[in-house]
Motif scaffolding. Structure first.
Motif, PDB file in Angstrom:
ATOM      1  N   GLY A  69     -13.854 -15.801   7.906  1.00  0.00           N
ATOM      2  CA  GLY A  69     -14.615 -14.753   8.580  1.00  0.00           C
ATOM      3  C   GLY A  69     -14.641 -14.879  10.086  1.00  0.00           C
ATOM      4  N   GLN A  70     -13.729 -15.682  10.647  1.00  0.00           N
ATOM      5  CA  GLN A  70     -13.673 -15.886  12.101  1.00  0.00           C
ATOM      6  C   GLN A  70     -12.685 -14.876  12.677  1.00  0.00           C
ATOM      7  OE1 GLN A  70     -12.529 -19.972  11.806  1.00  0.00           O
ATOM      8  NE2 GLN A  70     -14.525 -20.573  10.997  1.00  0.00           N
ATOM      9  N   MET A  71     -13.211 -13.741  13.126  1.00  0.00           N
ATOM     10  CA  MET A  71     -12.379 -12.583  13.462  1.00  0.00           C
ATOM     11  C   MET A  71     -12.041 -12.469  14.942  1.00  0.00           C
ATOM     12  SD  MET A  71     -12.042 -11.567  10.431  1.00  0.00           S
ATOM     13  CE  MET A  71     -11.105 -10.062  10.714  1.00  0.00           C
ATOM     14  N   ARG A  72     -12.556 -13.358  15.771  1.00  0.00           N
ATOM     15  CA  ARG A  72     -12.289 -13.293  17.213  1.00  0.00           C
ATOM     16  C   ARG A  72     -11.981 -14.706  17.694  1.00  0.00           C
ATOM     17  NH1 ARG A  72     -13.299  -9.784  21.575  1.00  0.00           N
ATOM     18  NH2 ARG A  72     -13.947 -10.798  23.516  1.00  0.00           N
ATOM     19  N   ALA A  73     -10.843 -14.882  18.381  1.00  0.00           N
ATOM     20  CA  ALA A  73     -10.407 -16.237  18.708  1.00  0.00           C
ATOM     21  C   ALA A  73      -9.964 -16.370  20.158  1.00  0.00           C
ATOM     22  CB  ALA A  73      -9.261 -16.653  17.784  1.00  0.00           C
ATOM     23  N   PHE A  74     -10.143 -17.583  20.669  1.00  0.00           N
ATOM     24  CA  PHE A  74      -9.530 -18.010  21.923  1.00  0.00           C
ATOM     25  C   PHE A  74      -8.307 -18.858  21.574  1.00  0.00           C
ATOM     26  CE2 PHE A  74     -13.981 -18.164  23.990  1.00  0.00           C
ATOM     27  CZ  PHE A  74     -13.871 -16.858  24.411  1.00  0.00           C
ATOM     28  N   VAL A  75      -7.295 -18.836  22.437  1.00  0.00           N
ATOM     29  CA  VAL A  75      -6.116 -19.685  22.265  1.00  0.00           C
ATOM     30  C   VAL A  75      -5.921 -20.510  23.524  1.00  0.00           C
ATOM     31  CG1 VAL A  75      -3.621 -19.749  21.903  1.00  0.00           C
ATOM     32  CG2 VAL A  75      -5.004 -18.045  20.697  1.00  0.00           C
ATOM     33  N   ILE A  76      -5.719 -21.810  23.351  1.00  0.00           N
ATOM     34  CA  ILE A  76      -5.415 -22.702  24.477  1.00  0.00           C
ATOM     35  C   ILE A  76      -4.046 -23.320  24.225  1.00  0.00           C
ATOM     36  CG2 ILE A  76      -6.118 -24.731  25.785  1.00  0.00           C
ATOM     37  CD1 ILE A  76      -8.979 -24.257  24.843  1.00  0.00           C
ATOM     38  N   ASN A  77      -3.089 -23.005  25.073  1.00  0.00           N
ATOM     39  CA  ASN A  77      -1.737 -23.539  24.957  1.00  0.00           C
ATOM     40  C   ASN A  77      -1.532 -24.609  26.026  1.00  0.00           C
ATOM     41  OD1 ASN A  77       0.977 -24.099  24.768  1.00  0.00           O
ATOM     42  ND2 ASN A  77       1.633 -22.176  25.736  1.00  0.00           N
ATOM     43  N   ALA A  78      -1.490 -25.865  25.587  1.00  0.00           N
ATOM     44  CA  ALA A  78      -1.274 -26.976  26.515  1.00  0.00           C
ATOM     45  C   ALA A  78      -0.013 -27.747  26.168  1.00  0.00           C
ATOM     46  CB  ALA A  78      -2.488 -27.913  26.470  1.00  0.00           C
ATOM     47  N   GLY A  86     -24.481 -23.236  32.607  1.00  0.00           N
ATOM     48  CA  GLY A  86     -23.223 -23.836  32.179  1.00  0.00           C
ATOM     49  C   GLY A  86     -22.623 -23.171  30.967  1.00  0.00           C
ATOM     50  N   GLN A  87     -23.317 -22.233  30.380  1.00  0.00           N
ATOM     51  CA  GLN A  87     -22.821 -21.551  29.178  1.00  0.00           C
ATOM     52  C   GLN A  87     -22.110 -20.271  29.566  1.00  0.00           C
ATOM     53  OE1 GLN A  87     -25.736 -21.089  26.151  1.00  0.00           O
ATOM     54  NE2 GLN A  87     -24.288 -20.320  24.642  1.00  0.00           N
ATOM     55  N   GLY A  88     -20.895 -20.083  29.018  1.00  0.00           N
ATOM     56  CA  GLY A  88     -20.085 -18.928  29.378  1.00  0.00           C
ATOM     57  C   GLY A  88     -20.568 -17.637  28.749  1.00  0.00           C
ATOM     58  N   SER A  89     -20.039 -16.548  29.271  1.00  0.00           N
ATOM     59  CA  SER A  89     -20.412 -15.230  28.774  1.00  0.00           C
ATOM     60  C   SER A  89     -19.427 -14.701  27.743  1.00  0.00           C
ATOM     61  CB  SER A  89     -20.482 -14.241  29.944  1.00  0.00           C
ATOM     62  OG  SER A  89     -19.226 -14.185  30.611  1.00  0.00           O
ATOM     63  N   ALA A  90     -18.223 -15.290  27.672  1.00  0.00           N
ATOM     64  CA  ALA A  90     -17.220 -14.822  26.721  1.00  0.00           C
ATOM     65  C   ALA A  90     -17.593 -15.272  25.307  1.00  0.00           C
ATOM     66  CB  ALA A  90     -15.845 -15.347  27.104  1.00  0.00           C
ATOM     67  N   HIS A  91     -17.110 -14.527  24.335  1.00  0.00           N
ATOM     68  CA  HIS A  91     -17.499 -14.808  22.953  1.00  0.00           C
ATOM     69  C   HIS A  91     -16.273 -14.926  22.064  1.00  0.00           C
ATOM     70  CE1 HIS A  91     -19.316 -14.569  19.024  1.00  0.00           C
ATOM     71  NE2 HIS A  91     -18.571 -13.505  18.744  1.00  0.00           N
ATOM     72  N   ALA A  92     -16.304 -15.900  21.147  1.00  0.00           N
ATOM     73  CA  ALA A  92     -15.264 -16.042  20.132  1.00  0.00           C
ATOM     74  C   ALA A  92     -15.867 -16.754  18.930  1.00  0.00           C
ATOM     75  CB  ALA A  92     -14.065 -16.810  20.665  1.00  0.00           C
ATOM     76  N   ASP A  93     -15.164 -16.645  17.772  1.00  0.00           N
ATOM     77  CA  ASP A  93     -15.615 -17.305  16.554  1.00  0.00           C
ATOM     78  C   ASP A  93     -14.876 -18.618  16.315  1.00  0.00           C
ATOM     79  OD1 ASP A  93     -17.266 -15.064  15.876  1.00  0.00           O
ATOM     80  OD2 ASP A  93     -15.468 -14.025  15.191  1.00  0.00           O
ATOM     81  N   ALA A  94     -13.741 -18.812  16.996  1.00  0.00           N
ATOM     82  CA  ALA A  94     -12.934 -20.010  16.792  1.00  0.00           C
ATOM     83  C   ALA A  94     -11.983 -20.183  17.961  1.00  0.00           C
ATOM     84  CB  ALA A  94     -12.145 -19.921  15.482  1.00  0.00           C
ATOM     85  N   ILE A  95     -11.439 -21.407  18.084  1.00  0.00           N
ATOM     86  CA  ILE A  95     -10.466 -21.711  19.134  1.00  0.00           C
ATOM     87  C   ILE A  95      -9.230 -22.326  18.478  1.00  0.00           C
ATOM     88  CG2 ILE A  95      -9.978 -23.056  21.210  1.00  0.00           C
ATOM     89  CD1 ILE A  95     -12.956 -23.049  21.814  1.00  0.00           C
ATOM     90  N   PHE A  96      -8.050 -21.855  18.883  1.00  0.00           N
ATOM     91  CA  PHE A  96      -6.778 -22.421  18.421  1.00  0.00           C
ATOM     92  C   PHE A  96      -6.157 -23.181  19.584  1.00  0.00           C
ATOM     93  CE2 PHE A  96      -2.059 -21.502  17.755  1.00  0.00           C
ATOM     94  CZ  PHE A  96      -1.871 -22.623  16.951  1.00  0.00           C
ATOM     95  N   LEU A  97      -5.882 -24.460  19.373  1.00  0.00           N
ATOM     96  CA  LEU A  97      -5.374 -25.345  20.415  1.00  0.00           C
ATOM     97  C   LEU A  97      -3.991 -25.860  20.050  1.00  0.00           C
ATOM     98  CD1 LEU A  97      -5.780 -27.201  22.959  1.00  0.00           C
ATOM     99  CD2 LEU A  97      -6.854 -28.857  21.405  1.00  0.00           C
ATOM    100  N   ILE A  98      -3.059 -25.717  20.998  1.00  0.00           N
ATOM    101  CA  ILE A  98      -1.745 -26.350  20.849  1.00  0.00           C
ATOM    102  C   ILE A  98      -1.644 -27.410  21.940  1.00  0.00           C
ATOM    103  CG2 ILE A  98       0.720 -25.988  20.545  1.00  0.00           C
ATOM    104  CD1 ILE A  98      -1.244 -22.900  20.959  1.00  0.00           C
ATOM    105  N   SER A  99      -1.679 -28.673  21.539  1.00  0.00           N
ATOM    106  CA  SER A  99      -1.742 -29.750  22.530  1.00  0.00           C
ATOM    107  C   SER A  99      -1.364 -31.074  21.889  1.00  0.00           C
ATOM    108  CB  SER A  99      -3.159 -29.849  23.098  1.00  0.00           C
ATOM    109  OG  SER A  99      -3.302 -30.992  23.911  1.00  0.00           O
ATOM    110  N   ASP A 100      -0.796 -31.972  22.705  1.00  0.00           N
ATOM    111  CA  ASP A 100      -0.640 -33.343  22.220  1.00  0.00           C
ATOM    112  C   ASP A 100      -1.980 -34.045  22.385  1.00  0.00           C
ATOM    113  OD1 ASP A 100      -0.926 -34.074  24.895  1.00  0.00           O
ATOM    114  OD2 ASP A 100       1.209 -34.414  25.197  1.00  0.00           O
ATOM    115  N   ILE A 101      -2.052 -35.277  21.892  1.00  0.00           N
ATOM    116  CA  ILE A 101      -3.350 -35.937  21.854  1.00  0.00           C
ATOM    117  C   ILE A 101      -3.852 -36.322  23.253  1.00  0.00           C
ATOM    118  CG2 ILE A 101      -2.468 -38.294  21.542  1.00  0.00           C
ATOM    119  CD1 ILE A 101      -4.791 -38.594  19.438  1.00  0.00           C
TER     120      ILE A 101
END
Length: 613
Positions: A384-393, A460-475
């Protein structure tokens, strides 16, 4: 004998005759109360209840039973049940108690009172001495009662054993279909336990077929072998007619069985370690398969980095008698092969082409990050997480992973709010504050502070909204990114990552900030079964590199060998799949092997397998 006593005996005698007529069975059993409890009387249930109220004891019980039967004729099992529980069956003559228990069992069943239905039906005495249709009605009611109590194997066997009482072919077919579905829904352990106690050859056939399908449901080749063996043992057994068309087609399917296989991987140069891991996995798959299934094909290994053209190496393999080729690994080498309209022999390349088209007789099996990203997108949508952020590192595969995630996520109705690309050494703090809308909050805080000339602390809390975050990153980069997400109040958002985040070993001290991250990876890396753990222990000394990041390529090589006899069936059956070290493996219409990966998560700095799909 007094007149009063004589009247009482006469009343009981004639009431018994009336009730016997009411439960005489004269037709075929279709499950209707008309056929089992006798022809419908001109009198309604109210009449019988009124008569019952004029009497007491056993005289009253007979009239209440007749009222219950009248209710059953009207499909009013609620009132039939209430009428039956208003007196004790011991108040009835022995000859009438079976009718009581049968009707109480059916009424309780109709009212979803499963346990009570079984108790009532178990109280029936010698049902086989009743009429054929009466006995059939009883047997099928018992099967339904067992089913509602989730005793599926018992229910199926009850139906199968009742088949001798069924004369109507349509009804027999219907009961066999229900019985097969009950067997399919039963756990393997329950089927095997019932098999050990069965005595009927007909029941053996049903149970053995269900056990075969359950045991090998993720292995098309073994399922095919099991179906062939079953058919030889149980020729003309009716159970075979209730398999799905797709499963049944496996019985007569042919599998690839090459006698000599060529493996083409880089064994020198900068990718020698990767090629070596694939080779080691391939050989491990060979020995494991030989141990489990006997004789295996001969293996010839070629170094794709020896300076020869791919066409030359391929022709050498053909000249050596290879009947199948596994490899090459690099896309530039594969490009040299796809000039053919059709491959001379079955060829499974160890990478994924960007095009849908591929030459006939070519299969594609690799470790593409696109599979991981798509699986994560599907999982988030299911949650049910219909809105996402993506971080490509990740500079190497980050773009491909992002594209795959966005495509799948949006196709399923999700919305990607923002993508933060820090794959080219951008400042992660600045990118994350923009992603979360923290920069705008801080800007407004500064503007207000300058206007009022008083100190104001930002939330310190942002105004943007999402239900989940997808991260592509090494450790290494994840250890920087995750603390920023925590600091800016994104610690409560589900955070998903690809296998790039895991090296094969975790450190509770340095990875504690990663707690909560879920990621996809090969079952081999996450040690999701005792079989994998045992194999890893056996190889720890002889092949130590299989324990780290190169372990994914070891698993690729292992599964490449295991797939050889399965390719034809995976190609023919879209829903067929096998369990591999790289994931659950299936094939799309273009010959691409798809992986469903396992899940891992960081917990207090340690990686643990997570039982999700």
């Amino acid at each position: 004998m007094t007149k009063k006593l004589l009247f009482k005996y006469c009343f009981l005698f004639f009431s018994g005759l009336i009730l016997s007529a009411c439960i005489t069975n004269t037709g075929s059993s279709s499950g209707t109360s008309d056929n089992i409890y006798g022809p419908q009387s001109d009198q309604n249930a109210d009449y019988y209840l009124a008569e019952a109220n004029k009497r007491q004891g056993s005289e009253q019980a007979i009239w209440k039973l007749r009222a219950a039967i009248a209710y059953a004729h009207q499909e009013n099992f609620d009132d039939a049940y209430n009428s039956l529980i208003s007196f004790q069956p011991t108040q009835l003559a022995l000859t009438h108690r079976n009718a009581y228990y049968l009707l109480k069992g059916e009424s309780a069943l109709r009212l979803q009172k499963g346990f009570e239905a079984i108790r009532a039906l178990q109280a029936v005495s010698y049902p086989e001495q009743q009429s054929r249709a009466w006995n059939l009605h009883y047997q099928l009611l018992m099967a339904d009662a067992l089913k509602i109590n989730q005793r599926y194997v018992d229910a199926a066997i009850q139906r199968i054993q009742a088949s001798d009482l069924i004369d109507n072919q349509s009804q027999l077919d219907n009961q066999y279909q229900i019985a097969w579905q009950e067997l399919v829904e039963s756990p393997l352990g329950a089927l095997e336990a019932k098999r050990s106690r069965a005595t009927s050859e007909a029941v053996f056939g049903w149970l053995d077929l269900a056990i075969t399908q359950k045991q090998y449901q993720n292995n098309a080749r073994l399922l095919s072998e099991g179906l062939k063996n079953w058919s030889l043992q149980y020729a003309e057994h009716p159970a075979i007619n209730y398999l799905s068309t797709e499963t049944l087609s496996l019985r007569d399917a042919e599998f690839l069985a090459p006698k000599k296989v060529a493996l083409i991987v880089p064994l020198s140069g900068r990718l020698a370690a990767v090629g070596g891991a694939i080779r080691d996995g391939f050989v491990a798959g060979y020995f494991q398969s030989r141990l489990e299934h006997g004789e295996q094909p001969e293996i010839i290994v070629y170094d794709s980095a020896n300076g020869d053209s791919m066409e030359r190496i391929y022709q050498d393999a053909l000249a050596a008698g290879a009947e199948m080729v596994i490899g090459p690994l690099l896309k530039k080498n594969i490009d040299q092969l796809i000039q053919f309209n059709a491959m001379p022999i079955p060829t499974m390349v160890l990478n994924r082409l960007n095009m849908e088209y591929a030459p006939a007789n070519m299969y594609q099996f690799g470790l593409p990050v696109e599979d991981e990203a798509a699986q994560i997108a599907r999982y988030a949508i299911r949650k049910g997480q219909m809105r996402a952020f993506v971080i490509n590192a990740e500079p190497s595969v980050g773009y491909r992973a992002t594209q795959s995630f966005v495509k799948t996520y949006e196709q399923l109705g999700g919305s990607v709010a923002q993508v933060a690309d820090i794959s080219k050494n951008e400042d992660p703090k600045e990118a994350i504050t923009r992603l979360l809308g923290v920069d705008k909050v801080e800007q407004r805080t500064n503007e207000l502070q300058n206007l009022l000339n008083i100190p104001i602390e930002s939330s310190g809390q942002g105004s943007a909204h999402a239900d989940a975050i997808f991260l592509i990153s090494d450790i290494k980069r994840a250890r920087i990114i995750k603390p920023y997400l925590n600091y800016y109040y994104a610690y409560n958002l589900p955070l998903y990552a690809t296998s790039n985040i895991y090296t094969g070993r975790s450190n509770a001290h340095t990875d504690n900030d990663l707690s909560g991250i879920m990621f996809t990876d090969a079952p081999w890396m996450l040690e999701t079964s005792s079989k994998i753990r045992s194999l890893k222990r056996d190889l720890a000394k002889t092949l130590p590199k299989t324990q780290r990041s190169l372990g994914r390529f070891f698993a690729l090589g292992h599964d490449a060998f295991v797939l050889i006899p399965e390719l034809g069936q995976l190609s023919a059956l879209p829903d067929a799949a096998i369990d591999g070290l790289t994931g659950i493996l299936s094939m799309d219409p273009y010959g691409k092997i798809k992986r469903q990966l396992a899940w891992g998560h960081f917990e207090k700095g340690q990686v643990k397998a997570y039982n999700e799909r």
